[in-house]
Design a protein around this motif. Structure first.
Motif, PDB file in Angstrom:
ATOM      1  N   LEU A 100       0.840  -1.197   0.000  1.00 33.85           N
ATOM      2  CA  LEU A 100       0.000   0.000   0.000  1.00 33.85           C
ATOM      3  C   LEU A 100       0.877   1.249   0.000  1.00 33.85           C
ATOM      4  N   LEU A 101       0.606   2.147  -0.943  1.00 36.13           N
ATOM      5  CA  LEU A 101       1.275   3.439  -1.019  1.00 36.13           C
ATOM      6  C   LEU A 101       0.239   4.521  -0.744  1.00 36.13           C
ATOM      7  N   VAL A 102       0.464   5.310   0.281  1.00 34.71           N
ATOM      8  CA  VAL A 102      -0.450   6.394   0.650  1.00 34.71           C
ATOM      9  C   VAL A 102       0.158   7.726   0.231  1.00 34.71           C
ATOM     10  N   VAL A 103      -0.624   8.535  -0.475  1.00 37.30           N
ATOM     11  CA  VAL A 103      -0.215   9.895  -0.830  1.00 37.30           C
ATOM     12  C   VAL A 103      -0.887  10.844   0.161  1.00 37.30           C
ATOM     13  N   ASP A 104      -0.097  11.700   0.791  1.00 36.70           N
ATOM     14  CA  ASP A 104      -0.628  12.520   1.883  1.00 36.70           C
ATOM     15  C   ASP A 104      -0.152  13.971   1.748  1.00 36.70           C
ATOM     16  N   ASP A 105      -0.836  14.866   2.464  1.00 36.15           N
ATOM     17  CA  ASP A 105      -0.458  16.277   2.520  1.00 36.15           C
ATOM     18  C   ASP A 105      -0.335  16.767   3.953  1.00 36.15           C
ATOM     19  N   MET A 106      -1.395  16.527   4.739  1.00 37.46           N
ATOM     20  CA  MET A 106      -1.545  17.197   6.028  1.00 37.46           C
ATOM     21  C   MET A 106      -0.952  16.436   7.209  1.00 37.46           C
ATOM     22  N   ASN A 107      -0.774  15.138   7.094  1.00 38.64           N
ATOM     23  CA  ASN A 107      -0.285  14.328   8.209  1.00 38.64           C
ATOM     24  C   ASN A 107      -1.141  14.554   9.456  1.00 38.64           C
ATOM     25  N   ASP A 108      -2.463  14.468   9.257  1.00 40.87           N
ATOM     26  CA  ASP A 108      -3.387  14.740  10.359  1.00 40.87           C
ATOM     27  C   ASP A 108      -4.405  13.618  10.556  1.00 40.87           C
ATOM     28  N   ARG A 109      -4.071  12.413  10.077  1.00 38.74           N
ATOM     29  CA  ARG A 109      -5.035  11.314  10.144  1.00 38.74           C
ATOM     30  C   ARG A 109      -4.699  10.289  11.221  1.00 38.74           C
ATOM     31  N   GLY A 110      -3.767  10.611  12.072  1.00 42.48           N
ATOM     32  CA  GLY A 110      -3.372   9.675  13.114  1.00 42.48           C
ATOM     33  C   GLY A 110      -2.303   8.716  12.617  1.00 42.48           C
ATOM     34  N   ILE A 111      -2.046   7.692  13.422  1.00 41.15           N
ATOM     35  CA  ILE A 111      -1.014   6.701  13.098  1.00 41.15           C
ATOM     36  C   ILE A 111      -1.644   5.579  12.274  1.00 41.15           C
ATOM     37  N   PHE A 112      -1.050   5.291  11.135  1.00 45.21           N
ATOM     38  CA  PHE A 112      -1.568   4.226  10.270  1.00 45.21           C
ATOM     39  C   PHE A 112      -0.404   3.491   9.611  1.00 45.21           C
ATOM     40  N   PRO A 113      -0.640   2.252   9.188  1.00 42.18           N
ATOM     41  CA  PRO A 113       0.412   1.494   8.525  1.00 42.18           C
ATOM     42  C   PRO A 113       0.379   1.688   7.005  1.00 42.18           C
ATOM     43  N   ALA A 114       1.534   1.640   6.397  1.00 41.65           N
ATOM     44  CA  ALA A 114       1.654   1.671   4.937  1.00 41.65           C
ATOM     45  C   ALA A 114       3.057   1.205   4.595  1.00 41.65           C
ATOM     46  N   LYS A 115       3.205   0.615   3.427  1.00 41.95           N
ATOM     47  CA  LYS A 115       4.550   0.219   3.009  1.00 41.95           C
ATOM     48  C   LYS A 115       5.328   1.434   2.515  1.00 41.95           C
ATOM     49  N   TRP A 116       4.647   2.273   1.724  1.00 40.73           N
ATOM     50  CA  TRP A 116       5.256   3.504   1.243  1.00 40.73           C
ATOM     51  C   TRP A 116       4.316   4.667   1.548  1.00 40.73           C
ATOM     52  N   LEU A 117       4.887   5.827   1.779  1.00 38.31           N
ATOM     53  CA  LEU A 117       4.083   7.031   1.948  1.00 38.31           C
ATOM     54  C   LEU A 117       4.787   8.177   1.214  1.00 38.31           C
ATOM     55  N   VAL A 118       4.010   8.921   0.439  1.00 40.03           N
ATOM     56  CA  VAL A 118       4.553  10.047  -0.320  1.00 40.03           C
ATOM     57  C   VAL A 118       3.927  11.342   0.191  1.00 40.03           C
ATOM     58  N   ASN A 119       4.779  12.288   0.563  1.00 39.90           N
ATOM     59  CA  ASN A 119       4.325  13.622   0.955  1.00 39.90           C
ATOM     60  C   ASN A 119       5.387  14.613   0.478  1.00 39.90           C
ATOM     61  N   PRO A 120       5.027  15.584  -0.380  1.00 34.58           N
ATOM     62  CA  PRO A 120       6.029  16.530  -0.892  1.00 34.58           C
ATOM     63  C   PRO A 120       6.481  17.540   0.147  1.00 34.58           C
ATOM     64  N   LEU A 121       5.938  17.448   1.365  1.00 34.82           N
ATOM     65  CA  LEU A 121       6.375  18.300   2.466  1.00 34.82           C
ATOM     66  C   LEU A 121       7.261  17.494   3.402  1.00 34.82           C
ATOM     67  N   ASN A 122       8.039  18.184   4.193  1.00 35.01           N
ATOM     68  CA  ASN A 122       8.898  17.514   5.166  1.00 35.01           C
ATOM     69  C   ASN A 122       8.086  17.230   6.426  1.00 35.01           C
ATOM     70  N   GLN A 123       7.558  16.026   6.507  1.00 39.54           N
ATOM     71  CA  GLN A 123       6.728  15.596   7.627  1.00 39.54           C
ATOM     72  C   GLN A 123       7.301  14.315   8.229  1.00 39.54           C
ATOM     73  N   VAL A 124       7.032  14.089   9.505  1.00 41.55           N
ATOM     74  CA  VAL A 124       7.520  12.899  10.203  1.00 41.55           C
ATOM     75  C   VAL A 124       6.346  11.970  10.479  1.00 41.55           C
ATOM     76  N   TYR A 125       6.491  10.697  10.115  1.00 41.55           N
ATOM     77  CA  TYR A 125       5.441   9.697  10.307  1.00 41.55           C
ATOM     78  C   TYR A 125       5.916   8.610  11.267  1.00 41.55           C
ATOM     79  N   SER A 126       4.975   7.819  11.731  1.00 42.02           N
ATOM     80  CA  SER A 126       5.298   6.773  12.699  1.00 42.02           C
ATOM     81  C   SER A 126       6.086   5.641  12.028  1.00 42.02           C
ATOM     82  N   SER A 127       6.621   4.774  12.873  1.00 43.03           N
ATOM     83  CA  SER A 127       7.401   3.630  12.373  1.00 43.03           C
ATOM     84  C   SER A 127       6.532   2.615  11.654  1.00 43.03           C
TER      85      SER A 127
END
Length: 327
Positions: A92-119
């Protein structure tokens, strides 16, 4: 290998999800993949003949099991929905902008902003180098063109119908309308009225443009919505005053305005009366920046350093290489 892309487009949603996912699909297809969009039937007006239409999000789960990869670019999916999809399809590849949906799992995540996601996100691909732009943006910027236009573009749908009042506000300042280039999306609100005004005032306009790079190359400055166009304008080195027309544009502007290549005025959280005041404020900013050659030169250089237009290829190659390892 087959990828399913879950993304919608509509007047109220805008075209940004669809546009950036099409750029990503093209990058995958160049690597030999087959890509297909999955669209909710209520948005079929904005779908293509090759898309899969679904009646509810449950339908995506059964489709996901049959694909090699699912790309999700949809604000309707919160952390629990994404987790459920991940259980069905871990690729699963998630494309995101706001990083405001809580902690979720994904194999890949794309965000053109510098954001920090969970492990729980195995491979976060974040920052401007991963902005999903069409291949035309990866070509080198031409220094042989002297840009002299003010580009006005409010996204694919212009959800707040700002194009016409902005044009009228520009006219009131005495700005040379022969320097204005209007670019409308095919589904832009009030487009008939906008085009009639452009014809009356002899303002250059284009609608439903498939390749926007030639118009951006001619732009000394732009007035634009702050969706995916923000990264396109940065890539093309166009200093911009952004009109924020949606909540999901907040993070982009919070990161980019302090870099001093752009400025912004918010419109999505104001009354009709306040909107008039903010239009006047935006135009005042444009007039100030338009005459500041020093700022424009510096802003162009900064903008170009942020996005190189190769993000879609980077993402597709990263994912493709992972599949090659698995095989």
């Amino acid at each position: 290998m087959k990828a399913l892309i879950r993304a919608d487009a509509a007047i109220e949603i805008g075209m940004g999800h669809r546009v950036r996912c099409q750029a990503l699909a093209s990058a995958f297809e160049r690597l030999g993949w087959t890509c297909q969009f999955v669209v909710h039937h209520r948005y079929r007006q904005f779908a293509s003949d090759h898309d899969l239409l679904i009646d509810c999000e449950e339908d995506l789960l059964s489709l996901a099991e049959q694909a090699d990869l699912v790309i999700l670019d949809h604000y309707g999916y919160q952390a629990d929905n994404i987790a459920r999809l991940f259980q069905v399809q871990p690729n699963l590849l998630v494309v995101d902008d706001m990083n405001d949906r809580g902690i979720f799992p994904a194999k890949w995540l794309v965000n053109p902003l510098n954001q920090v996601y969970s492990s729980q996100v195995a491979m976060p691909l974040t920052g401007g180098q991963y902005a999903l732009l069409r291949s035309s943006f990866s070509q080198h910027y031409s220094e042989s063109i002297t840009p002299d236009r003010l580009l006005l573009t409010l996204g694919g749908t212009d959800p707040l119908a700002l194009t016409l009042p902005l044009l009228k506000a520009l006219e009131k300042t005495g700005f040379s309308l022969d320097k204005v280039q209007v670019m409308l999306g095919k589904n832009a609100r009030n487009s008939a009225e906008v085009l009639a005004y452009c014809e009356e005032k002899h303002i250059a306009w284009r609608q439903g443009v498939s390749d926007v790079t030639p118009l951006m190359r001619q732009a000394r400055m732009a007035i634009s919505a702050a969706g995916g166009t923000l990264f396109e304008l940065a890539c093309m080195g166009v200093p911009t005053v952004f009109a924020q027309v949606a909540e999901n544009q907040t993070r982009s502007l919070e990161q980019h305005v302090p870099m001093t290549w752009c400025d912004a005025v918010r419109f999505d959280d104001v009354s009709e009366k306040q909107q008039v005041e903010r239009i006047e404020h935006l135009i005042r900013l444009v007039m100030i920046y338009w005459q500041d050659d020093t700022w424009l030169t510096k802003a162009r250089k900064i903008a170009r350093s942020l996005v190189d237009g190769k993000g879609a290829d980077r993402v597709a190659k990263t994912v493709h290489q992972e599949f090659s390892v698995m095989i």
